[in-house]
Write a protein that holds these residues in place. Structure first.
Motif, PDB file in Angstrom:
ATOM      1  N   GLY A 156       0.820  -1.212   0.000  1.00 44.39           N
ATOM      2  CA  GLY A 156       0.000   0.000   0.000  1.00 44.39           C
ATOM      3  C   GLY A 156       0.851   1.258   0.000  1.00 44.39           C
ATOM      4  N   PHE A 157       1.923   1.268   0.794  1.00 50.74           N
ATOM      5  CA  PHE A 157       2.841   2.412   0.799  1.00 50.74           C
ATOM      6  C   PHE A 157       3.426   2.626  -0.592  1.00 50.74           C
ATOM      7  N   LEU A 158       3.892   1.556  -1.212  1.00 47.95           N
ATOM      8  CA  LEU A 158       4.526   1.679  -2.529  1.00 47.95           C
ATOM      9  C   LEU A 158       3.540   2.116  -3.608  1.00 47.95           C
ATOM     10  N   LEU A 159       2.325   1.594  -3.565  1.00 47.60           N
ATOM     11  CA  LEU A 159       1.320   1.972  -4.553  1.00 47.60           C
ATOM     12  C   LEU A 159       0.940   3.437  -4.441  1.00 47.60           C
ATOM     13  N   GLY A 160       1.085   4.007  -3.253  1.00 48.09           N
ATOM     14  CA  GLY A 160       0.746   5.411  -3.043  1.00 48.09           C
ATOM     15  C   GLY A 160       1.928   6.354  -3.129  1.00 48.09           C
ATOM     16  N   SER A 161       3.082   5.855  -3.535  1.00 45.72           N
ATOM     17  CA  SER A 161       4.304   6.664  -3.563  1.00 45.72           C
ATOM     18  C   SER A 161       4.795   6.898  -4.978  1.00 45.72           C
ATOM     19  N   ASP A 162       5.492   8.013  -5.141  1.00 42.06           N
ATOM     20  CA  ASP A 162       6.177   8.260  -6.411  1.00 42.06           C
ATOM     21  C   ASP A 162       7.691   8.354  -6.210  1.00 42.06           C
ATOM     22  N   GLU A 163       8.129   8.202  -4.946  1.00 44.42           N
ATOM     23  CA  GLU A 163       9.555   8.214  -4.628  1.00 44.42           C
ATOM     24  C   GLU A 163       9.831   7.129  -3.592  1.00 44.42           C
ATOM     25  N   LEU A 164      10.925   6.397  -3.801  1.00 38.94           N
ATOM     26  CA  LEU A 164      11.364   5.380  -2.855  1.00 38.94           C
ATOM     27  C   LEU A 164      12.816   5.649  -2.515  1.00 38.94           C
ATOM     28  N   ILE A 165      13.099   5.704  -1.212  1.00 38.62           N
ATOM     29  CA  ILE A 165      14.468   5.851  -0.732  1.00 38.62           C
ATOM     30  C   ILE A 165      14.790   4.601   0.086  1.00 38.62           C
ATOM     31  N   MET A 166      15.800   3.863  -0.351  1.00 35.48           N
ATOM     32  CA  MET A 166      16.216   2.653   0.360  1.00 35.48           C
ATOM     33  C   MET A 166      17.545   2.912   1.056  1.00 35.48           C
ATOM     34  N   VAL A 167      17.652   2.466   2.309  1.00 39.32           N
ATOM     35  CA  VAL A 167      18.885   2.618   3.077  1.00 39.32           C
ATOM     36  C   VAL A 167      19.231   1.258   3.660  1.00 39.32           C
ATOM     37  N   PHE A 168      20.394   0.719   3.259  1.00 42.47           N
ATOM     38  CA  PHE A 168      20.824  -0.569   3.798  1.00 42.47           C
ATOM     39  C   PHE A 168      22.320  -0.768   3.549  1.00 42.47           C
ATOM     40  N   PRO A 169      22.948  -1.651   4.335  1.00 38.10           N
ATOM     41  CA  PRO A 169      24.358  -1.966   4.109  1.00 38.10           C
ATOM     42  C   PRO A 169      24.510  -3.009   3.004  1.00 38.10           C
ATOM     43  N   ILE A 170      25.685  -3.059   2.433  1.00 33.52           N
ATOM     44  CA  ILE A 170      26.028  -4.135   1.517  1.00 33.52           C
ATOM     45  C   ILE A 170      26.792  -5.174   2.326  1.00 33.52           C
ATOM     46  N   TRP A 171      26.195  -6.364   2.413  1.00 31.61           N
ATOM     47  CA  TRP A 171      26.811  -7.475   3.133  1.00 31.61           C
ATOM     48  C   TRP A 171      27.051  -8.598   2.146  1.00 31.61           C
ATOM     49  N   TRP A 172      28.270  -9.114   2.082  1.00 37.92           N
ATOM     50  CA  TRP A 172      28.624 -10.213   1.192  1.00 37.92           C
ATOM     51  C   TRP A 172      28.295  -9.886  -0.268  1.00 37.92           C
TER      52      TRP A 172
END
Length: 186
Positions: free
Chosen positions: A70-86
């Motif tokens: 539901g959040f994604l369907l109602g959004s026009d911007e996505l910001i992802m924050v995560f580490p790179i592991w392996w």
């Protein structure tokens, strides 16, 4: 609307500092946003039999899936924050894509069997990552595979990828400069 997808288990991490700074910047801009905090929400990344039985109908047995979708369907911007592991994203982020990108909502198949976006329409996708290795080591996965075969396939367009290299063992100035750069980019 903006959705932030955050995935790090430790609130004392550099990733958490970036996540907090991004929220502060969005607040200053007066932007509305939703937060998907996978660890804090207790998201189970495993696609289990009850959800898999419903998957092709665009449904899930996991109530977080409907909330997140539901959040994604109602959004026009996505910001992802995560580490790179392996060399890639944490398993919880992979599980997010496995479970939340439901057939008939996130994607559908063309007449030739190609995966194409369905109802998600993210116009700006920002991926903020941290790593020990150089960014170029991870480009084959994130740029050559993840961007076209996953993000664009489900309607997440115009990827901007920012990676802080040598996060844990590099000089403090490295993290400070990255922190400032992210604040300016958001």
């Amino acid at each position: 609307m903006t959705t932030i997808l955050y995935a790090h288990p430790y609130d004392g991490s550099f990733n958490h500092a970036l996540f907090s700074e991004i929220k502060e910047k969005l607040n200053k801009q007066g932007k509305e946003y939703n937060v998907i905090d996978l660890y804090a929400d207790g998201f189970n990344p495993a696609l289990e039999a009850p959800s898999l039985r419903l998957y092709s109908r665009g449904e899930s047995a996991d109530p977080l899936v409907e909330k997140y979708l539901g959040f994604l369907l109602g959004s026009d911007e996505l910001i992802m924050v995560f580490p790179i592991w392996w060399g890639m994203m944490p398993a919880i982020v992979k599980g997010f894509f496995d479970k939340v990108m439901l057939s008939g909502k996130a994607y559908k198949y063309s007449d030739t069997g190609e995966l194409i976006p369905d109802k998600i329409d993210i116009k700006r996708t920002v991926m903020v990552t941290t790593s020990q290795g150089d960014t170029e080591l991870f480009s084959p996965f994130f740029i050559d595979y993840f961007k076209p075969r996953v993000l664009e396939a489900v309607g997440m367009k115009n990827l901007e990828w920012y990676n802080c290299e040598k996060t844990a063992h590099g000089p403090q100035e490295n993290r400070d400069d990255f922190y400032k750069m992210i604040y300016d980019k958001i």
